[in-house]
Design an enzyme around this catalytic site. Structure first.
Site, mmCIF file in Angstrom:
data_model
loop_
_atom_site.group_PDB
_atom_site.id
_atom_site.type_symbol
_atom_site.label_atom_id
_atom_site.label_comp_id
_atom_site.label_asym_id
_atom_site.label_seq_id
_atom_site.Cartn_x
_atom_site.Cartn_y
_atom_site.Cartn_z
ATOM 1 N N LYS A 1 5.170 2.038 -3.158
ATOM 2 C CA LYS A 1 5.329 3.195 -3.560
ATOM 3 C C LYS A 1 5.478 3.386 -4.935
ATOM 4 O O LYS A 1 5.967 2.545 -5.542
ATOM 5 C CB LYS A 1 6.280 4.027 -2.846
ATOM 6 C CG LYS A 1 6.176 5.587 -2.704
ATOM 7 C CD LYS A 1 5.264 5.972 -1.583
ATOM 8 C CE LYS A 1 4.927 7.350 -1.652
ATOM 9 N NZ LYS A 1 3.892 7.839 -0.310
ATOM 10 N N THR B 1 -5.842 13.045 6.995
ATOM 11 C CA THR B 1 -4.332 13.196 7.538
ATOM 12 C C THR B 1 -4.315 14.038 8.571
ATOM 13 O O THR B 1 -3.709 13.981 9.794
ATOM 14 C CB THR B 1 -3.391 13.626 6.655
ATOM 15 O OG1 THR B 1 -3.387 12.562 5.388
ATOM 16 C CG2 THR B 1 -1.931 13.879 6.961
ATOM 17 N N LYS C 1 0.818 -1.397 -0.180
ATOM 18 C CA LYS C 1 -0.049 0.044 0.111
ATOM 19 C C LYS C 1 0.946 1.219 0.051
ATOM 20 O O LYS C 1 1.844 1.155 0.733
ATOM 21 C CB LYS C 1 -0.952 0.071 1.287
ATOM 22 C CG LYS C 1 -1.950 0.979 1.092
ATOM 23 C CD LYS C 1 -3.132 0.626 0.917
ATOM 24 C CE LYS C 1 -4.216 1.757 0.533
ATOM 25 N NZ LYS C 1 -3.956 2.487 -0.778
ATOM 26 N N SER D 1 -7.773 5.219 3.663
ATOM 27 C CA SER D 1 -7.508 4.279 2.711
ATOM 28 C C SER D 1 -7.918 3.055 2.923
ATOM 29 O O SER D 1 -8.279 2.271 2.155
ATOM 30 C CB SER D 1 -6.096 4.452 1.990
ATOM 31 O OG SER D 1 -6.100 5.549 1.183
ATOM 32 N N ASN E 1 -3.180 20.995 2.120
ATOM 33 C CA ASN E 1 -4.198 20.102 2.511
ATOM 34 C C ASN E 1 -4.089 19.799 4.059
ATOM 35 O O ASN E 1 -5.090 20.013 4.811
ATOM 36 C CB ASN E 1 -4.269 18.941 1.544
ATOM 37 C CG ASN E 1 -5.449 18.107 1.922
ATOM 38 O OD1 ASN E 1 -6.518 18.534 2.447
ATOM 39 N ND2 ASN E 1 -5.118 16.787 1.977
ATOM 40 N N LYS F 1 4.774 1.981 8.379
ATOM 41 C CA LYS F 1 3.520 3.016 8.632
ATOM 42 C C LYS F 1 2.421 1.768 8.683
ATOM 43 O O LYS F 1 1.633 1.855 9.973
ATOM 44 C CB LYS F 1 3.376 4.231 7.782
ATOM 45 C CG LYS F 1 2.275 5.108 8.245
ATOM 46 C CD LYS F 1 2.146 6.102 7.125
ATOM 47 C CE LYS F 1 3.286 6.973 6.649
ATOM 48 N NZ LYS F 1 2.811 8.077 5.724
HETATM 49 P P1 NAD Z 1 -0.261 20.323 -0.366
HETATM 50 O O1 NAD Z 1 0.650 20.420 -1.778
HETATM 51 O O2 NAD Z 1 -1.690 20.465 -0.234
HETATM 52 O O3 NAD Z 1 0.560 21.413 0.536
HETATM 53 C C1 NAD Z 1 2.025 21.699 0.857
HETATM 54 C C2 NAD Z 1 2.143 23.033 1.365
HETATM 55 O O4 NAD Z 1 3.326 23.202 1.533
HETATM 56 C C3 NAD Z 1 1.501 24.313 0.410
HETATM 57 O O5 NAD Z 1 0.798 25.079 1.169
HETATM 58 C C4 NAD Z 1 3.138 24.765 -0.228
HETATM 59 O O6 NAD Z 1 2.868 26.288 -0.601
HETATM 60 C C5 NAD Z 1 3.807 24.566 1.168
HETATM 61 N N1 NAD Z 1 5.313 24.819 0.891
HETATM 62 C C6 NAD Z 1 6.011 24.441 -0.222
HETATM 63 N N2 NAD Z 1 7.224 24.624 -0.279
HETATM 64 C C7 NAD Z 1 7.407 25.193 1.198
HETATM 65 C C8 NAD Z 1 8.463 26.014 1.764
HETATM 66 N N3 NAD Z 1 9.746 25.798 1.330
HETATM 67 N N4 NAD Z 1 8.143 26.723 2.967
HETATM 68 C C9 NAD Z 1 6.707 26.831 3.555
HETATM 69 N N5 NAD Z 1 5.816 25.994 2.883
HETATM 70 C C10 NAD Z 1 6.131 25.351 1.761
HETATM 71 O O7 NAD Z 1 0.337 18.919 0.313
HETATM 72 P P2 NAD Z 1 -0.189 18.227 1.574
HETATM 73 O O8 NAD Z 1 -1.291 16.991 0.972
HETATM 74 O O9 NAD Z 1 -0.831 19.020 2.506
HETATM 75 O O10 NAD Z 1 0.963 17.314 2.058
HETATM 76 C C11 NAD Z 1 1.989 18.070 2.791
HETATM 77 C C12 NAD Z 1 2.911 16.971 3.356
HETATM 78 O O11 NAD Z 1 2.070 15.955 4.364
HETATM 79 C C13 NAD Z 1 3.761 16.331 2.218
HETATM 80 O O12 NAD Z 1 5.152 15.789 2.779
HETATM 81 C C14 NAD Z 1 3.091 14.962 2.125
HETATM 82 O O13 NAD Z 1 3.751 13.759 1.833
HETATM 83 C C15 NAD Z 1 2.663 14.812 3.790
HETATM 84 N N6 NAD Z 1 1.369 13.821 3.873
HETATM 85 C C16 NAD Z 1 0.100 14.356 3.339
HETATM 86 C C17 NAD Z 1 -1.066 13.142 3.281
HETATM 87 C C18 NAD Z 1 -2.427 13.825 2.892
HETATM 88 O O14 NAD Z 1 -3.037 13.055 2.864
HETATM 89 N N7 NAD Z 1 -2.473 15.156 2.457
HETATM 90 C C19 NAD Z 1 -0.939 12.061 3.829
HETATM 91 C C20 NAD Z 1 0.259 11.780 4.374
HETATM 92 C C21 NAD Z 1 1.640 12.581 4.493
#
Ligand code: NAD
Length: 420
Positions: free
Chosen positions: A104, A188, A68, A347, A219, A92
Site C-alpha cells: 500500500k 468492485t 499489490k 487489476s 463509484n 485480500k
Molecule cells: P468514491 O469517492 O467514489 O465514493 C465515496 C462516497 O462516499 C461518495 O458518494 C461520498 O459522498 C460518500 N461519503 C463520504 N462521507 C460519507 C458519509 N459520512 N456518509 C455517507 N456517505 C459518505 O469512492 P469509491 O471508489 O466508491 O470507494 C468507496 C469505498 O470502497 C472506499 O472505502 C474504498 O476504499 C472502497 N473500495 C473501492 C474500490 C474501487 O475500486 N472503487 C475497491 C476496493 C475498495
C-alpha cells in the site's frame, strides 16, 4: 504484532489465529512488514514556492508474489495507516488466490487544495521517490482514495521515463489508452454483486425482495445500487456525505444517479424522503452495505443497526468493537477482503494482459471475474460451515492458510535469504 498495526487489525488477526492451520514461520513473517519506505516529495507549487509532502510505500508480505495495493492521497495518511492497509492487502490477494502479496502507499495531502498541475507534479514526484521499490515483479501500485485513472496515467508515464522504456505492468488502474483494462471502473461493484448473489439465500433465507441500505453513493455504491435494483432488491436508502434518501418501497436508483451526476450531491433528491446521512445506519433493512468510509459502523452506532447482514464494500467500515456488538445482535458480516476484492482481481487481469502485450475484451474480464469471485465465496462459505465459523473469521482463516502454505513451501533458507 508490531505497534504500528492499528488495534482493529491486530484484534481481527488474533481472533482468526486459533481457527487456522498456521505455522510458527507464518506467524513470525506476518508480525511485521517486509519493507517500509518513507519519502519526502518536494513539489513546485503554481505560485513558485516549494512544498514538501510525506509519502509512504509499504510491502507487507511478498511470499505469494510481488506486493499489490493502491496509493491514497489524503490529509490524514500516516505510516501506521498505510502499514495496516498493506497488511489487509496481503490477506485480500491470498483470499482471492492472486499471485501477489500485499502492499500500500499514500501521500499526506489534501488533493482538493492542489491545482491539476500541482497534482500531476506530486504524482510524478511520488514515482520518482519510490521507483526503486516498485516494478512488475516487485510492487505494483493501483488507485485508491482520491487517486484515479488520470493519476495512474501520470505515474505510469513517469515510471516509463525513469526506466527509459515502457513497463505498463508496473501500475494498474491506468487509462485504456495507456494499457488499462475495460471493466475496471465497475469491477468492485460487479465483484460485490457476485458475492451478494451467491450468499443471498444463506444470509437472507425466505426474503423475496430484500431491502438494502447503502452508505456512500460514489463509484462503488451507486453502481452496486443499480445492480441490486436490477436483481429485484428494494434499495430503500442511499447516502452520500451531504444527505441520505429513504423510501421503504424502494428508491428509483436511475433517477437518483442522474440527480447525483447533474448536481454532485443527493441533497434535494427528486425521490424519497431526505434524511441526515448519519441516520442511514439505523434504517430498517435486510442488508446494510457501507460503501464510503473506514470505521463508519462503530461502538456507538452498531447497536442501532436493524439489518440482518452487513456487506462491507468499503475497506474496514466496521470497527472491532462494532463487530462484537453486531455478533451479539446476530448480524452476519461479510468482510471487505471478499466483498470488495473485484477491484484487485481486475487489476490482476490488467497486469497479465500488460505482461503478455495483449488486450482483454470486457466480456473476458466479466467472465473471469465472476469465476474468481464465485470460487472464493463458495470456499469461504464452505469453510464457515465445516468449522462452525462466522463468515468474517472464515475469510481470514482461508487467506491465512494460503499464506502458511506459501511460507512453508519457501523453506527456511529461501525465506531468510541464507545460503545453505
Ligand atoms: P468514491 O469517492 O467514489 O465514493 C465515496 C462516497 O462516499 C461518495 O458518494 C461520498 O459522498 C460518500 N461519503 C463520504 N462521507 C460519507 C458519509 N459520512 N456518509 C455517507 N456517505 C459518505 O469512492 P469509491 O471508489 O466508491 O470507494 C468507496 C469505498 O470502497 C472506499 O472505502 C474504498 O476504499 C472502497 N473500495 C473501492 C474500490 C474501487 O475500486 N472503487 C475497491 C476496493 C475498495
Amino acid at each position: 504484532m508490531t505497534d504500528e498495526l492499528l488495534q482493529d487489525a491486530a484484534v481481527r488477526f488474533e481472533e482468526a489465529l486459533p481457527h487456522a492451520r498456521l505455522s510458527e514461520d507464518t506467524r513470525e513473517r506476518l508480525a511485521r512488514p517486509r519493507s517500509s519506505l518513507k519519502v519526502s516529495i518536494p513539489v513546485r507549487m503554481d505560485d513558485g514556492s516549494l512544498r514538501t509532502f510525506a509519502g509512504y510505500r509499504v510491502r507487507y508480505d511478498v511470499t505469494r508474489g510481488p506486493a499489490k495495493g493502491g496509493i491514497r492521497f489524503n490529509a490524514g495518511v500516516t505510516a501506521a495507516e498505510v502499514t495496516t492497509l498493506a497488511f489487509w492487502m496481503t490477506f485480500k490477494t491470498a483470499l482471492m488466490d492472486l499471485p501477489f502479496g500485499g502492499g500500500k502507499g499514500g501521500v499526506a495531502v489534501d488533493p482538493k487544495e492542489l491545482s491539476t498541475a500541482e497534482l500531476e507534479r506530486l504524482s510524478r514526484g511520488y514515482i520518482e521517490a519510490t521507483a526503486d521499490v516498485i516494478g512488475p515483479d516487485i510492487d505494483i501500485p493501483a488507485p485508491d482514495v482520491a487517486t484515479n485513472e488520470m493519476v495512474m496515467g501520470w505515474m505510469a508515464h513517469e515510471y516509463a521515463v525513469i526506466q527509459r522504456g515502457h513497463e505498463p505492468a508496473a501500475l494498474t488502474g491506468k487509462p485504456l489508452a495507456l494499457g488499462g483494462i475495460p471493466g475496471r471502473s465497475s469491477a468492485t461493484s460487479d465483484g460485490a454483486l457476485h458475492v451478494i448473489r451467491h450468499l443471498r439465500d444463506r444470509v437472507l433465507p425466505d426474503v423475496d425482495a430484500p431491502r438494502a441500505a447503502i452508505q456512500g453513493f460514489g463509484n462503488a455504491g451507486a453502481q452496486l445500487a443499480s445492480g441490486l435494483a436490477e436483481d429485484g432488491w428494494r434499495v430503500v436508502a442511499v447516502s452520500d456525505s451531504s444527505a441520505a434518501v429513504y423510501d421503504e418501497d424502494g428508491l428509483d436508483v436511475a433517477k437518483l444517479r442522474e440527480h447525483k451526476s447533474s448536481t454532485g450531491s443527493l441533497g434535494d433528491a427528486p425521490v424519497g424522503e431526505v434524511l441526515d446521512p448519519e441516520q442511514l445506519i439505523a434504517v430498517a433493512c435486510d442488508a446494510l452495505i457501507p460503501s464510503a468510509l473506514e470505521g463508519a459502523i462503530h461502538g456507538d452506532n452498531a447497536g442501532d443497526v436493524r439489518a440482518r447482514v452487513v456487506f462491507e464494500v468499503a475497506n474496514g467500515p466496521v470497527t472491532a468493537d462494532a463487530d462484537r456488538i453486531l455478533d451479539d445482535l446476530g448480524v452476519d458480516v461479510v468482510p471487505d477482503i471478499l466483498v470488495n476484492a473485484g477491484g484487485v482481481t481486475v487489476s490482476w487481469f490488467e497486469w497479465i494482459a500488460n505482461r503478455q502485450g495483449d488486450r482483454w475484451s470486457e466480456e473476458l474480464v466479466r467472465e473471469r471475474l465472476e469465476e474468481r469471485m464465485l470460487a472464493e465465496t463458495r470456499a469461504v462459505a464452505d469453510l464457515a460451515d465445516e468449522r462452525g465459523l462466522r463468515l468474517r473469521t472464515a475469510a481470514y482463516v482461508h487467506a491465512l492458510e494460503r499464506l502458511t502454505d506459501a511460507v512453508d513451501a519457501t523453506g527456511t533458507s529461501a525465506l531468510f535469504g541464507q545460503s545453505r
